[in-house]
Scaffold this motif. Structure first.
Motif, PDB file in Angstrom:
ATOM      1  N   ASP A 165       0.600   3.513   2.128  1.00 47.15           N
ATOM      2  CA  ASP A 165       0.950   3.669   3.546  1.00 47.15           C
ATOM      3  C   ASP A 165       2.191   2.848   3.890  1.00 47.15           C
ATOM      4  O   ASP A 165       3.059   3.298   4.651  1.00 47.15           O
ATOM      5  CB  ASP A 165      -0.210   3.242   4.439  1.00 47.15           C
ATOM      6  CG  ASP A 165      -1.301   4.293   4.521  1.00 47.15           C
ATOM      7  OD1 ASP A 165      -1.029   5.469   4.213  1.00 47.15           O
ATOM      8  OD2 ASP A 165      -2.437   3.934   4.899  1.00 47.15           O
ATOM      9  N   ARG A 166       2.285   1.627   3.362  1.00 49.45           N
ATOM     10  CA  ARG A 166       3.446   0.767   3.625  1.00 49.45           C
ATOM     11  C   ARG A 166       4.713   1.411   3.055  1.00 49.45           C
ATOM     12  O   ARG A 166       5.746   1.453   3.718  1.00 49.45           O
ATOM     13  CB  ARG A 166       3.213  -0.599   2.995  1.00 49.45           C
ATOM     14  CG  ARG A 166       4.386  -1.563   3.000  1.00 49.45           C
ATOM     15  CD  ARG A 166       4.770  -2.027   4.388  1.00 49.45           C
ATOM     16  NE  ARG A 166       5.777  -1.160   5.004  1.00 49.45           N
ATOM     17  CZ  ARG A 166       6.185  -1.261   6.258  1.00 49.45           C
ATOM     18  NH1 ARG A 166       5.666  -2.191   7.055  1.00 49.45           N
ATOM     19  NH2 ARG A 166       7.104  -0.448   6.742  1.00 49.45           N
ATOM     20  N   THR A 204       5.195   4.541   2.388  1.00 47.75           N
ATOM     21  CA  THR A 204       5.477   5.767   3.139  1.00 47.75           C
ATOM     22  C   THR A 204       6.113   5.444   4.481  1.00 47.75           C
ATOM     23  O   THR A 204       7.053   6.127   4.920  1.00 47.75           O
ATOM     24  CB  THR A 204       4.182   6.570   3.346  1.00 47.75           C
ATOM     25  OG1 THR A 204       3.611   6.864   2.071  1.00 47.75           O
ATOM     26  CG2 THR A 204       4.452   7.869   4.076  1.00 47.75           C
ATOM     27  N   ALA A 205       5.631   4.401   5.138  1.00 47.13           N
ATOM     28  CA  ALA A 205       6.225   3.988   6.411  1.00 47.13           C
ATOM     29  C   ALA A 205       7.694   3.604   6.229  1.00 47.13           C
ATOM     30  O   ALA A 205       8.527   3.864   7.112  1.00 47.13           O
ATOM     31  CB  ALA A 205       5.436   2.823   7.010  1.00 47.13           C
ATOM     32  N   ALA A 230       0.605  13.512   5.984  1.00 47.88           N
ATOM     33  CA  ALA A 230       0.606  12.860   7.300  1.00 47.88           C
ATOM     34  C   ALA A 230       1.859  13.120   8.123  1.00 47.88           C
ATOM     35  O   ALA A 230       1.844  12.942   9.342  1.00 47.88           O
ATOM     36  CB  ALA A 230       0.432  11.347   7.121  1.00 47.88           C
ATOM     37  N   ARG A 284       1.592  11.429   0.493  1.00 49.19           N
ATOM     38  CA  ARG A 284       1.196  10.913   1.803  1.00 49.19           C
ATOM     39  C   ARG A 284       2.124  11.435   2.897  1.00 49.19           C
ATOM     40  O   ARG A 284       1.671  11.775   4.002  1.00 49.19           O
ATOM     41  CB  ARG A 284       1.187   9.384   1.764  1.00 49.19           C
ATOM     42  CG  ARG A 284       0.810   8.678   3.061  1.00 49.19           C
ATOM     43  CD  ARG A 284      -0.472   9.129   3.711  1.00 49.19           C
ATOM     44  NE  ARG A 284      -1.659   9.173   2.855  1.00 49.19           N
ATOM     45  CZ  ARG A 284      -2.449   8.128   2.608  1.00 49.19           C
ATOM     46  NH1 ARG A 284      -2.174   6.946   3.128  1.00 49.19           N
ATOM     47  NH2 ARG A 284      -3.507   8.272   1.841  1.00 49.19           N
ATOM     48  N   ASP A 326      -5.500  14.064   0.987  1.00 49.30           N
ATOM     49  CA  ASP A 326      -4.236  14.448   1.618  1.00 49.30           C
ATOM     50  C   ASP A 326      -3.779  15.828   1.180  1.00 49.30           C
ATOM     51  O   ASP A 326      -3.063  16.521   1.915  1.00 49.30           O
ATOM     52  CB  ASP A 326      -3.129  13.448   1.262  1.00 49.30           C
ATOM     53  CG  ASP A 326      -3.312  12.088   1.898  1.00 49.30           C
ATOM     54  OD1 ASP A 326      -2.449  11.677   2.681  1.00 49.30           O
ATOM     55  OD2 ASP A 326      -4.317  11.438   1.596  1.00 49.30           O
ATOM     56  N   THR A 328       0.854  -1.187   0.000  1.00 46.62           N
ATOM     57  CA  THR A 328       0.000   0.000   0.000  1.00 46.62           C
ATOM     58  C   THR A 328       0.889   1.235   0.000  1.00 46.62           C
ATOM     59  O   THR A 328       2.072   1.165   0.339  1.00 46.62           O
ATOM     60  CB  THR A 328      -0.903   0.046   1.239  1.00 46.62           C
ATOM     61  OG1 THR A 328      -0.071   0.166   2.413  1.00 46.62           O
ATOM     62  CG2 THR A 328      -1.768  -1.210   1.359  1.00 46.62           C
TER      63      THR A 328
END
Length: 263
Positions: A72-73, A75-76, A108, A104, A197, A70
């Motif tokens: 999110d993954r 970005t993490a 965030a 993202r 976002d 994802t």
């Protein structure tokens, strides 16, 4: 070869430039690796910046972990790499999928950014069927089945004729990408929606797009620009998706000019 373990993946990264310079962190496209930023490294280093490049999981010399991924993954992973290298803030530059990670991040984790450069990217990439089709084709036939069409989207015909060695390096990177990593990142792009976002991004932002970009066209760049307050939009002539390679001098001048103002 610098490596960092982030959750279930080993991530490959590289430093160039002076230890004391402001850090420019560069995030690459789908089906590529950190080498796509080669035309930017020397100009950035000559201007005093310290350049941090890395390979997304599933790409380059980073680990191929089970998908789907994802945004999110991904970005993490970027945030964890910053944490592991003890970087409080960076100038983040992302192209295509890297620009999706950048959006993202900006929305965030804006407090970790000095500035944000979003190149050849989009906040939303429908239809999902197109991405599912690519996943299936690559699963059945490998990256060679999509390499030619990808090059046609990424470079103009003039650019392909003028930059034969550079285009071949990009083609080699496409073919070297693990099918599992490609498909896992396709799923991240298929499922992402970053439109909410954009209005949360408060850091100085540069948006660049090639006038002939087919995959993430000028309209997608304008959509982002209109929703990030105070952002700067530059449309680069005679370029398609890989504008940082096809029009490297213009891209570098634009990026360095932006960084010089916000640094």
């Amino acid at each position: 070869m610098p490596l960092m373990t982030i959750d279930d993946a080993v991530i490959h990264y590289r430093w160039d430039g002076p230890d004391s310079g402001p850090v420019v962190m560069m995030s690459h496209s789908l089906a590529s690796d950190m080498g796509m930023w080669d035309p930017q490294v020397d100009p950035l280093v000559a201007s005093g910046y310290r350049v941090l490049r890395y390979d997304h999981r599933g790409h380059g010399r980073s680990a191929v972990t089970p998908g789907p991924y994802t945004i999110d993954r991904l970005t993490a992973d970027a945030v964890a790499l910053m944490d592991g290298l003890k970087l409080d803030r960076v100038h983040f530059v992302g192209l295509s999928m890297g620009g999706m990670v950048g959006q993202r991040l900006g929305g965030a984790h804006g407090h970790r950014l000095n500035s944000l450069t979003l190149s050849s990217t989009s906040a939303h990439m429908p239809p999902p069927d197109l991405w599912q089709e690519r996943i299936q084709v690559v699963a059945d036939q490998g990256l060679s089945a999509v390499a030619d069409a990808t090059i046609e989207r990424w470079f103009t015909a003039t650019g392909q004729a003028r930059l034969t060695e550079a285009v071949q390096r990009i083609r080699d990177a496409i073919l070297a990408t693990a099918p599992e990593g490609f498909s896992a990142c396709c799923a991240a792009i298929r499922d992402m929606d970053l439109r909410d976002d954009l209005r949360s991004i408060r850091v100085p932002t540069l948006i660049t797009v090639g006038e002939h970009d087919q995959g993430t066209p000028v309209a997608a760049a304008r959509f982002i620009h209109e929703r990030i307050a105070g952002s700067q939009l530059t449309i680069i002539a005679d370029a398609a998706h890989m504008l940082n390679i096809e029009q490297a001098e213009v891209f570098n001048r634009t990026l360095l000019g932006f960084l010089g103002v916000v640094a």
